[in-house]
Every structure is written in C-alpha cells, then in structure tokens.
Design an enzyme around this catalytic site. Structure first.
Site, PDB file in Angstrom:
ATOM      1  N   ARG A  45       0.853  -1.186   0.000  1.00 42.28           N
ATOM      2  CA  ARG A  45       0.000   0.000   0.000  1.00 42.28           C
ATOM      3  C   ARG A  45       0.890   1.237   0.000  1.00 42.28           C
ATOM      4  O   ARG A  45       2.003   1.201   0.526  1.00 42.28           O
ATOM      5  CB  ARG A  45      -0.881   0.025   1.272  1.00 42.28           C
ATOM      6  CG  ARG A  45      -2.039  -0.941   1.225  1.00 42.28           C
ATOM      7  CD  ARG A  45      -3.083  -0.514   0.203  1.00 42.28           C
ATOM      8  NE  ARG A  45      -4.259  -1.351   0.194  1.00 42.28           N
ATOM      9  CZ  ARG A  45      -4.521  -2.279  -0.736  1.00 42.28           C
ATOM     10  NH1 ARG A  45      -3.679  -2.509  -1.716  1.00 42.28           N
ATOM     11  NH2 ARG A  45      -5.648  -2.972  -0.681  1.00 42.28           N
ATOM     12  N   HIS A  79      -1.495   0.722  -9.795  1.00 45.31           N
ATOM     13  CA  HIS A  79      -2.191  -0.232  -8.910  1.00 45.31           C
ATOM     14  C   HIS A  79      -2.846  -1.358  -9.723  1.00 45.31           C
ATOM     15  O   HIS A  79      -4.062  -1.565  -9.667  1.00 45.31           O
ATOM     16  CB  HIS A  79      -3.232   0.494  -8.044  1.00 45.31           C
ATOM     17  CG  HIS A  79      -3.620  -0.297  -6.827  1.00 45.31           C
ATOM     18  ND1 HIS A  79      -4.013   0.269  -5.641  1.00 45.31           N
ATOM     19  CD2 HIS A  79      -3.675  -1.636  -6.617  1.00 45.31           C
ATOM     20  CE1 HIS A  79      -4.297  -0.674  -4.770  1.00 45.31           C
ATOM     21  NE2 HIS A  79      -4.098  -1.853  -5.330  1.00 45.31           N
TER      22      HIS A  79
HETATM   23  C1  GLV Z   1      -5.623  -4.785  -4.200  1.00 40.52           C
HETATM   24  O1  GLV Z   1      -4.885  -3.920  -3.926  1.00 40.52           O
HETATM   25  C2  GLV Z   1      -6.331  -5.577  -3.237  1.00 40.52           C
HETATM   26  O2  GLV Z   1      -6.362  -5.223  -2.057  1.00 40.52           O
HETATM   27  O3  GLV Z   1      -6.888  -6.611  -3.643  1.00 40.52           O
END
Ligand code: GLV
Length: 307
Positions: free
Chosen positions: A222, A270
C-alpha cells in the site's frame, strides 16, 4: 433482501453484471440508490467514502472487493458485530507473483532501459544486474505464492512476517527483532504487507539504511507503507538504485506528483493484482448463501489484526 455495492475507483456496474450471472443472486443495488435500508444484508466495498455504514439494521456481512481491508477497518461507521470478509483467491496470488517476477526481470535485464535507448537509436549493451537475493516483507497468501515462484526461478528468497511462519525453501524471519536481519543481504525488497498501524511507513530511511547500497525496492503493498521523502532521499544518495511502485498514498496519483517524472522510479497504476470479477462474485454469493442460513462467512478478517 439485497446486496449493496459501494465503490470508488472500480466499476460497480461490471461487478453487478457478474453477480447477476448466477441464478442464486439476490437483488443488487448500487450506492447511492440504496432503496429501503432494511433490505440490505450484505455490502461490497472498495475505497468507499467513509462514515456511511452504520445505517443498515439488517446488515449481516461486509465484503471487501479486494485483498486489502484497511479502508473498511478504518471506517469509523463500521458496525462492530458485522463480519468483514476479504477476497482470497489463487488467481490473485498468482497474478501478484507473476507481477513481482516480471518487475524483477525487467529491472535486472534492463528491458525498460533498452526501450528508452531505442528512441534515440542508441545501440548500447548493459550488464545484467547480478544480485538474486530477494526479501519479501509480508508472508500472507500473496507473499507465500510470490516467494515460491521466485524460488523456482532461482532467486534466494527470505521472508519476513509479524508472526513465525515455516515456508520451505526460503529463509523465514519474524517479529520486529528480526526485521533488520531479514534485510541485510537483500538485493531486492518486495513489500507485500497488509497496512496496519504497525506497518504504516515501514519503508522509511531506517529500513533503507539497513540495505546494501544499490538495492531495489518493489512496493506492491500500500502507498502508506512508504515514506515518500525517504525514498526520494535514498534514490538521490544512491542507497537505492531504483524503485517500482504500484501503490500510492493518493490514488490516482496527482499528475503533478514528483514520482511521475523521476528517472529511477518505475510506476504502474495499482494493477499488480486486479480482482477477478467472476471469482469475487462467486465467493461473495457463496458467503451470502451462508449468512442466509445463519452460518459464518468464510475468509473473515480479524479487525484487531487488520487482516
Ligand atoms: C488490491 O490492492 C487488493 O487489495 O486486492
């Protein structure tokens, strides 16, 4: 009886389509078209606006659309007695493992660099980067699968986790005391930790200082694992040779953020391990069937541990 989807940065209509492909799917509503709040038994969340969860008297389950649940656990309106589930699935773990392996190969083989040199017709041969010691921070489902794939590809893998784990073929480290030890030999560090009060900002100057000069960082955990200033500093002083970042404190990353143009930062938006909509829909509907007959849903998270 209905399922409610509350999403930011993911398409709720697409998930609804996948849910509705199953004959056992109840009515699906998309926030803010909530209808009668008494009908809502299950809410599916992804990066939802906070403060909206405590108004559903018959809520029996809250499901994360992904593996991460920090947005849910940190929501002050989260009802205390409603189980929270997350998405756990082989496709998610395998995709992550493949993404990390691909990122490491790209870095070691200079593939992006050659693409850039091509733009100026520059025929220039570089050495393959040598170090194959990888430390994975976070040995949950994603970490374990990633460690296995890297090991199979000839990498010497160490894994660090909060509590003791016994994974074959890798060196296992655990607890705060062994964090430094897990990192001293690393050529590449991969962050796959859950975001918890203990792991927030763990990728900071103290950690970078432990590493060998020229180590490479991959953050697929994260954004808030990373102290951005400390990364910029470590890159400037060549403590780190580069970083691949897939996650950011603010997503999408603002267009004027310094990371976009940084020559030593490789950014991806992401996408390291996107949720398989068909599979998440099936998992949520199976859990929905469980709560309907008073059973506990599977893949529940422990709100105290944040995962
Ligand atoms: C992606 O970042 C997830 O948490 O699945």
């Amino acid at each position: 009886m209905a399922i409610l989807i509350m999403f930011n940065q993911a398409d709720p209509k697409l998930l609804k389509v996948h849910l509705k492909l199953s004959i056992d799917c109840p009515e699906v509503r998309i926030y803010p078209d909530v209808g009668d709040k008494d009908d809502i038994k299950c809410i599916i969340l992804w990066k939802q606006d906070v403060g909206l969860l405590d108004v559903y008297p018959n809520l029996r389950m809250i499901a994360s659309y992904g593996a991460g649940i920090e947005n849910i656990i940190n929501d002050p309106s989260l009802p205390k007695d409603v189980p929270v589930t997350r998405f756990i699935d082989d496709t998610l773990s395998n995709q992550m493992a493949e993404f990390v392996l691909g990122s490491i190969l790209n870095y070691r083989l200079n593939l992006t660099l050659y693409r850039e040199l091509q733009a100026s017709s520059n025929w220039s041969c570089k050495n393959i980067k040598k170090g194959k010691n990888v430390t994975i921070l976070g040995m949950g489902e994603l970490g374990k699968t990633t460690a296995k794939l890297l090991h199979l590809n000839g990498y010497a893998v160490s894994g660090w986790s909060r509590s003791e784990k016994k994974n074959q073929s890798i060196k296992n480290y655990f607890g705060n005391k062994q964090l430094n030890l897990s990192l001293v030999n690393a050529d590449i560090v991969v962050c796959l930790l859950p975001l918890t009060p203990e792991t927030k900002f763990i990728l900071n100057k103290n950690l970078f200082n432990i590493l060998k000069k020229g180590a490479y960082l991959i953050n697929v955990g994260r954004g808030d694992h990373l102290v951005e200033e400390d990364l910029l500093d470590a890159l400037y002083h060549e403590k780190l040779s580069g970083a691949l970042l897939d996650v950011y404190s603010k997503e999408p990353l603002p267009t004027d953020h310094i990371f976009w143009k940084h020559p030593k930062i490789h950014m991806t938006p992401h996408i390291s391990s996107p949720t398989d909509k068909e599979k998440v829909a099936r998992q949520i509907l199976d859990n929905y069937a469980r709560i309907k007959v008073g059973e506990e849903p599977i893949n529940q998270v422990n709100p105290k541990r944040f995962y």
